[in-house]
Design an enzyme around this catalytic site. Structure first.
Site, PDB file in Angstrom:
ATOM      1  N   SER A   1       1.193  -1.695   0.249  1.00 26.58           N
ATOM      2  CA  SER A   1       0.163   0.013   0.075  1.00 26.58           C
ATOM      3  C   SER A   1       0.792   1.524   0.008  1.00 26.58           C
ATOM      4  CB  SER A   1      -0.803   0.143   1.245  1.00 26.58           C
ATOM      5  OG  SER A   1      -0.945   1.584   1.472  1.00 26.58           O
TER       6      SER A   1
ATOM      7  N   LYS B   1       1.021  -2.898   5.232  1.00 29.43           N
ATOM      8  CA  LYS B   1      -0.109  -4.406   3.781  1.00 29.43           C
ATOM      9  C   LYS B   1       0.761  -5.109   3.208  1.00 29.43           C
ATOM     10  CE  LYS B   1      -4.117  -2.588   3.025  1.00 29.43           C
ATOM     11  NZ  LYS B   1      -4.844  -3.711   4.330  1.00 29.43           N
TER      12      LYS B   1
END
Ligand code: ARG
Length: 465
Positions: free
Chosen positions: A285, A291
């Site tokens: 991300s 992430k």
């Protein structure tokens, strides 16, 4: 220059016209920007046609040889991206024919004897799709092989099996992978069936009615690797069933891949944590540094939408078309190409990614334990002790409620605790309450026992050849 200015571009059908084509119409009707993708198939068809015409005495051998040389040079130009594509020449056929005449002169003008762009395009698309089906089937098999390997590797790994996405009964991870394999096996059969029906040669149907030249349709069909010539010239130039069938098969296959994708997305989430995908198949991300997202799986899930759209587009395109060829059919290429690309890319993604995943065996086992997944096994045990199944069901339901309130699994209760619910329970009950006991007990064709998974994997390997 105004949009509707007449054009002066070279065209191959100008004879009966008194004014040049409107510039907008030229742009509106051009297809070369997408059908150039059929160039090599178009040349292949032309080569077979020229050879056949010479064999039947319609062309001289010298004309044939010039044509074949010219086509070979054009193929080189295309492969080396030197070919001067022109939108004014409308489509792939006229671009190549025009170039041929430019290169070899008079003989080039004779190539179109006894054929039409209508049978030509139908032939090109079939040749293209036959190759595409072969490539897609190859990727399918590669993915299936990967699944079989994964199934063997995880034949003993216990995970929860779900119904309604609620933990139902324990299954083995290998068993789950072989369920995916089965979906793909049906897809492979459907594609083989599609290939068989599409492998007929429309060349010789000409515009719609056949041709008065002494052509040999068996010979061109054979030369192009088709099983036979098509039987009816009107049908030959208007039939696009093969494209629709392919899109239907690809849609269903992608529906299968989308279901797998959905499971991978769930399984890689923090809540499940069953599997980890290799980093090279995930993305991060731009804002959340922690992430690791399963974008490839999500894109595969999304590709299914494309194929379904392509299928509906082709069905709607054909609906209500009178015989024989209509220009509507030019609109078949883009959805067909789109479905081919979506199917092949999605398979390639999964063939690479899925066999490379790692399974968190502990997480899988814990998840199976958490959901009272052996409750059915306890009921079956009671039935073996002479309790009627409905009564056993009731007894186990109460035992589960007790265990849930105590925040323990059935296998963690003491013998005295389980005996509160039925006097028929002995200390041998714990053998059936374990996850390994539960999966090993389902040892029949199609069952989840590790021994069955191994046997099914072996049979699958043989089927794949
Ligand atoms: N570009 C056309 C197609 O894709 C080729 C056939 C054109 N035939 C015709 N009569 N205009 O279908």
């Amino acid at each position: 220059m105004s949009d509707h200015e007449p054009t002066s571009g070279p065209q191959l059908w100008r004879g009966r016209f008194t004014e040049p084509t409107d510039a907008f119409v030229e742009r509106f009707s051009a297809s070369v920007q997408f059908d150039a993708r059929l160039a090599l198939e178009d040349i292949q068809g032309s080569e077979a046609h020229a050879r056949m015409l010479a064999d039947r005495g319609v062309l001289t051998e010298a004309e044939r040889d010039r044509i074949l040389e010219g086509l070979a040079e054009i193929r080189q130009e295309i492969l080396e991206e030197r070919f001067p594509w022109s939108a004014q020449l409308e489509d792939v056929h006229m671009n190549i024919e025009h170039r041929l005449t430019e290169r070899i002169g008079e003989a080039g003008k004779k190539l179109h004897t006894g054929r039409s762009r209508n049978d030509q395009i139908a032939t090109d698309v079939r040749l293209f799709l036959r190759d595409a089906v072969d490539a897609i089937s190859g990727e399918l098999v590669r993915f299936q092989r990967g699944l079989v390997e994964l199934a063997e590797r995880e034949a003993e790994t216990v995970m929860p099996g779900f119904t309604h996405l609620q933990v139902a009964q324990p299954v083995t991870f290998g068993h789950h992978m072989l369920a995916w394999y089965e979906m793909l096996e049906r897809d492979r059969e459907r594609l083989a069936d599609c290939r068989q029906r599409l492998n007929q040669c429309p060349l010789g149907a000409a515009a719609l009615a056949g041709t008065s030249y002494p052509i040999d349709r068996e010979a061109t069909a054979r030369a192009l690797g088709f099983d036979a010539p098509t039987r009816n010239s009107l049908d030959s130039v208007s039939d696009r069933d093969f494209a629709i069938e392919f899109c239907a098969d690809a849609s269903l296959m992608l529906v299968h891949l989308s279901r797998m994708a959905e499971e991978l997305v769930l399984w890689t989430s923090q809540q499940f944590g069953f599997v980890e995908l290799p980093d090279r198949f995930c993305t991060g991300s731009s804002i959340m540094p922690q992430k690791k997202n399963p974008d490839v799986a999500e894109l595969v899930r999304g590709k299914a939408a494309r194929a379904q759209g392509d299928l509906v587009q082709l069905l709607t395109l054909m609906k209500g078309q009178p015989l024989a060829y209509n220009r509507d059919n030019q609109e078949d290429k883009e959805p067909l190409f789109d479905a081919v690309d979506a199917a092949r890319d999605a398979l390639t993604a999964f063939a690479e990614m899925v066999p490379a995943l790692t399974v968190d065996r502990e997480r899988c086992r814990d998840a199976a334990r958490a959901g009272f997944a052996t409750a059915t096994d306890l009921a079956d045990y009671l039935v073996r002790q002479g309790v009627a199944f409905r009564d056993a069901h009731e007894v186990v339901g109460r035992a589960v409620r007790y265990a849930a309130e105590a925040d323990r699994d059935l296998a963690e209760l003491t013998l005295a605790e389980v005996q509160q619910f039925s006097a028929a329970i002995g200390d041998d009950v714990f053998a059936v309450l374990t996850l390994d006991g539960a999966v090993a007990a389902r040892d029949h064709i199609g069952g989840t026992a590790p021994a069955q998974v191994r046997a099914q994997a072996r049979a699958a390997r043989e089927r794949l050849g």
